[in-house]
Scaffold this active site. Sequence first.
Site, PDB file in Angstrom:
ATOM      1  CD  GLU A  47      -2.867  -1.055   2.317  1.00 44.76           C
ATOM      2  OE1 GLU A  47      -2.799  -0.328   3.364  1.00 44.76           O
ATOM      3  OE2 GLU A  47      -3.617  -2.059   2.526  1.00 44.76           O
ATOM      4  CD  GLU A  57      -4.656  -7.931   1.696  1.00 47.52           C
ATOM      5  OE1 GLU A  57      -5.225  -7.101   2.396  1.00 47.52           O
ATOM      6  OE2 GLU A  57      -3.400  -7.855   2.074  1.00 47.52           O
TER       7      GLU A  57
HETATM    8  C1  XIL Z   1      -6.291  -6.049   8.268  1.00 45.80           C
HETATM    9  C2  XIL Z   1      -6.706  -6.877   9.308  1.00 45.80           C
HETATM   10  O1  XIL Z   1      -7.614  -8.029   8.706  1.00 45.80           O
HETATM   11  C3  XIL Z   1      -7.395  -6.395  10.638  1.00 45.80           C
HETATM   12  O2  XIL Z   1      -7.590  -7.521  11.622  1.00 45.80           O
HETATM   13  C4  XIL Z   1      -6.233  -5.685  11.046  1.00 45.80           C
HETATM   14  O3  XIL Z   1      -6.886  -4.889  12.290  1.00 45.80           O
HETATM   15  C5  XIL Z   1      -6.058  -4.535  10.088  1.00 45.80           C
HETATM   16  O4  XIL Z   1      -5.371  -4.937   8.829  1.00 45.80           O
HETATM   17  N1  XIL Z   1      -4.984  -4.434   3.680  1.00 45.80           N
HETATM   18  C6  XIL Z   1      -4.039  -5.304   4.141  1.00 45.80           C
HETATM   19  C7  XIL Z   1      -4.112  -6.192   5.430  1.00 45.80           C
HETATM   20  O5  XIL Z   1      -2.878  -5.455   3.667  1.00 45.80           O
HETATM   21  O6  XIL Z   1      -2.961  -6.255   5.946  1.00 45.80           O
HETATM   22  C8  XIL Z   1      -5.388  -5.511   6.194  1.00 45.80           C
HETATM   23  O7  XIL Z   1      -5.651  -6.464   7.109  1.00 45.80           O
HETATM   24  C9  XIL Z   1      -6.594  -5.411   5.041  1.00 45.80           C
HETATM   25  C10 XIL Z   1      -6.100  -4.458   4.269  1.00 45.80           C
END
Ligand code: XIL
Length: 471
Positions: free
Chosen positions: A159, A276
Amino acid sequence: MRTRFPFSGIALCAALIGVGITSSFAADETLRSLAEKNGIYIGAILNSQWFNGGLPGNYEQIHKTQFNIVVAENEMKFDATEPSEGRFNYNNGDKMVKYAQQNGMRVRGHALAWHSQVPNWVNNYKNDKQKLLKVLKNHIENVVGHWKGQVAEWDVVNEAISNNEPQWRSYSVWYQGIGPEFIDSAFVWTHAVDPDAELCYNDYNLEQGINPKAKAGFLLEQVKRWVANGIPIHCVGSQTHVEDTTTDKHFIGSPDSLRSLARELAKLNVKLKITELDIGFKSGINVSKSDLERQGQTFRQYLDIVLEEPNVDTYLIWGVSDKWSWLSGLNRQKGLIYDDNLQPKPAFDSILVRLQTFEPPQDTATTDTTTTDTTTTDTTVTDTTTKDSIGLPIIPQSAGLGSVTMHIAGHTLFIAGTLSAKVDVFDMQGRPVFSTKCEKGFVELNGIADGLYMVRVRSGSANLVQRIAVK
Ligand code: XIL
């Protein structure tokens, strides 16, 4: 590096002696067995609750039978692995790696350089470029070194691009303290520690088009530059946290856009991975059965990219059950493929059926010039089924596992061995076309055009999936 795995379906013959029929679709086929047959990885995170032992036993059972790749929701992030300077904690990550090894799963590492979930002590050095460089290098060397050879791929940078008018995300400690070159450095350091690991740049909103005003367009320019400069980047991870189309007017992403990005990356010899995935609905709205079916179709459209594009090999979902999902924090709900009670949703069926029915194009092996893949494509699956006139596996007249069997005659589907069953009929693209309960031994498949379908019969623990011809 797409590997074709040998066919692993379990023939039903044992249950069928006397009936004289074989089927290529075993009732206990899973997303995992079918993904392996198609040479792709399918996965889901291990939720943070799993690490604390707070999930019911069938969660883990589902996870290991349905998936062949795993990533930790939070446990390999910077704040988890180096909570205080120079003191590393690998306990949770080790637990997951062991689980993956015991169950023959691939491990993704997530994530090394990210602006979020960075412990406070790092921010103390935000005005000291040399120190920050040392902090990031030391972190990578320790974490990647610890799991060298065990974590097959890393999200090296996560990101780093902002959402609007894409540019680098300015509020990242790494960007502020070091500048955009932290990205190049992170890739180089990671590669030096584990030259065999696949290294990804991972981000969200990459399914929103590849014009220069969209995130993926900006990223594509960076990938070109990294590749030209010899930066060891092997993959782009598309998080793909999207909303169901018809409930959010602002949704502008599409599977087609993501496919275009995959094709542009293929020209650079870089892979795309869906890392994801979730397809949520706005919180608070009533989600109907047809909403869930449409959601299933969107899941399938993203799966099609993985099945059809030679440089896309991974389909990873950000959770197993809607009950334990990060989406509530995003004002979304019901974005996963199992419901609150760990029961498969229409999206699960849609994925399963698509994996069952996908027929790779004949020329896959010869057209795949995009990767330096030296593995051979296994086209010699031990499929002993007879083929029909158009080359599809036979349409069994009757097949079953245990006591439940089904057979079709015209438009009538007969189900034996159970008094009550749920019947779902899908077209060959995995779209649900008919659904009913069978209470008297047969159902009429009225209103269904002649043709090939996948039928799933569920009764108690029996779960029978079979290709049929309605005619
Ligand atoms: C999220 C997790 O699912 C949560 O439990 C945490 O509080 C925040 O992070 N993009 C990503 C992930 O790369 O690491 C994120 O995961 C969701 C968005």
